[in-house]
Design a protein around this motif. Structure first.
Motif, short mmCIF file in Angstrom:
data_model
loop_
_atom_site.label_atom_id
_atom_site.label_comp_id
_atom_site.label_asym_id
_atom_site.label_seq_id
_atom_site.Cartn_x
_atom_site.Cartn_y
_atom_site.Cartn_z
N UNK A 199 0.25 10.11 6.39
CA UNK A 199 1.38 10.69 5.66
C UNK A 199 2.56 9.76 5.55
N UNK A 200 2.51 8.58 6.18
CA UNK A 200 3.65 7.68 6.16
C UNK A 200 3.25 6.23 6.13
N UNK A 201 3.02 5.65 7.31
CA UNK A 201 2.74 4.23 7.41
C UNK A 201 1.53 3.79 6.60
N UNK A 202 0.42 4.50 6.74
CA UNK A 202 -0.79 4.09 6.03
C UNK A 202 -0.63 4.27 4.52
N UNK A 203 0.11 5.30 4.09
CA UNK A 203 0.36 5.49 2.67
C UNK A 203 1.22 4.35 2.12
N UNK A 204 2.26 3.96 2.85
CA UNK A 204 3.11 2.85 2.42
C UNK A 204 2.31 1.55 2.35
N UNK A 205 1.50 1.29 3.37
CA UNK A 205 0.72 0.05 3.39
C UNK A 205 -0.24 0.00 2.20
#
Length: 338
Positions: A214-220
């Motif tokens: 929901x955050x880091x992996x989506x941004x990456x």
């Protein structure tokens, strides 16, 4: 009678007390003391900073930057966290460095990556609504995908579609988009399965994994797509997907043109088998370890509860790592300047 005793009045009394099913008194006392130590915003912020550092440790001077407080005040809060067993410490010269107790690393990860974001968003939660019977729509999706993947048995395609829908339905807050996202997810899974069987002629594939996706992996994933375009296939997933992408991350995804397509997805074996590079995002998550894969762990902060400036700082750190990865994956990547 094996489970109950009949009383004189005709009623029945359980042989075991309902209290026997509750947490033991000693365990409850210890857990309550730990929760009491965590019941302070500054201590929670300091714990999150320690957990998010690349080295897994921080000294008092680092932790003093969390708030406008003196180092003695920081030391007092750290001592409380240490007294209940959440932290360990080591003196090096004039500084003391703090780490999360190794045995509690998983519990702290669950607290910071799963419970804390859910608790912070609970006040804004809205009742879910959507399709009560999606079977007809899923059958139509399966028919479309079966035409796209003619080598797959239509019945197997329908199973993938149903599994994809069910997997997303367990956590998704976007019920109005659930069928659309299920088709996207099923298409990804079928593509990944085909690639795992025959990767000849395809470019590199990268999978970003974190607990909630929901955050880091989506941004990456969004940053890698932004820089690499179609030269790299990008996936992201989570072992325990959140209901939706974190609200603080949405504006940054929109800047990258990825907001409409972003939704948390469960981690599947298909995605791992198809990937050349599997990157966990420093959240303590694990993936199946398969031969021939490149595995990395990027320890970066969690944007779920960060300030706006903090979220952008995390984005910039991920961007630097993505650019470095691309120089390894592609022979001559053309990257925009920062």
């Amino acid at each position: 009678m094996t489970t109950t005793d009949v009383t004189a009045g005709g009623g029945c009394t359980p042989q075991t007390s309902p209290a026997d099913r509750a947490m033991g008194a000693d365990a409850a006392a210890h857990v309550a003391a730990t929760l009491k130590a965590l019941g302070d915003p500054l201590r929670l912020r300091m714990l999150s900073l320690i957990a998010a550092t690349p080295t897994g440790e921080a000294c008092v001077c680092d932790l003093a930057t969390v708030a406008d407080v003196s180092q003695p005040t920081v030391s007092h809060h750290l001592r409380l966290l240490k007294d209940v067993g959440l932290l360990t410490s080591e003196r090096r010269g004039t500084w003391v460095y703090y780490r999360v107790q190794p045995a509690l690393r998983g519990a702290v990860t669950t607290l910071l990556d799963s419970f804390a974001p859910a608790a912070a968003q609970a006040a804004t939660a809205v009742p879910l609504s959507g399709l009560t019977d999606a079977e007809d729509a899923l059958v139509r999706i399966a028919d479309r995908l079966a035409a796209t993947f003619p080598d797959r048995d239509p019945g197997a395609v329908l199973s993938v579609v149903r599994e994809s829908y069910t997997g997303l339905a367990r956590s998704s807050a976007l019920r109005s988009h659930l069928v659309v996202n299920a088709e996207r997810f099923a298409r990804q899974r079928l593509t990944d399965t085909a690639r795992a069987l025959d990767a000849a002629g395809t470019g590199p594939q990268v999978l970003f994994v974190c607990v909630a996706n929901a955050g880091r992996s989506q941004l990456a994933a969004a940053l890698l797509r932004h820089h690499a375009g179609d030269a790299v296939t990008v996936r992201s997933a989570g072992s325990t997907p959140a209901a939706d992408v974190h609200a603080a991350v949405r504006p940054l995804l929109a800047e990258l043109g990825a907001d409409d397509d972003a939704f948390p997805k469960p981690l599947t074996d298909d995605a791992v088998r198809a990937a050349d590079v599997v990157i966990t995002m420093g959240c303590g998550d694990t993936c199946p370890v398969l031969p021939g894969k490149r595995y990395e762990d990027w320890v970066v902060g969690d944007p779920a509860l960060a300030s706006e400036a903090g979220v952008r700082a995390i984005r910039d750190e991920i961007d630097r790592r993505v650019r470095s990865l691309l120089t390894d994956l592609l022979p001559d990547p053309t990257l925009p300047s920062t």
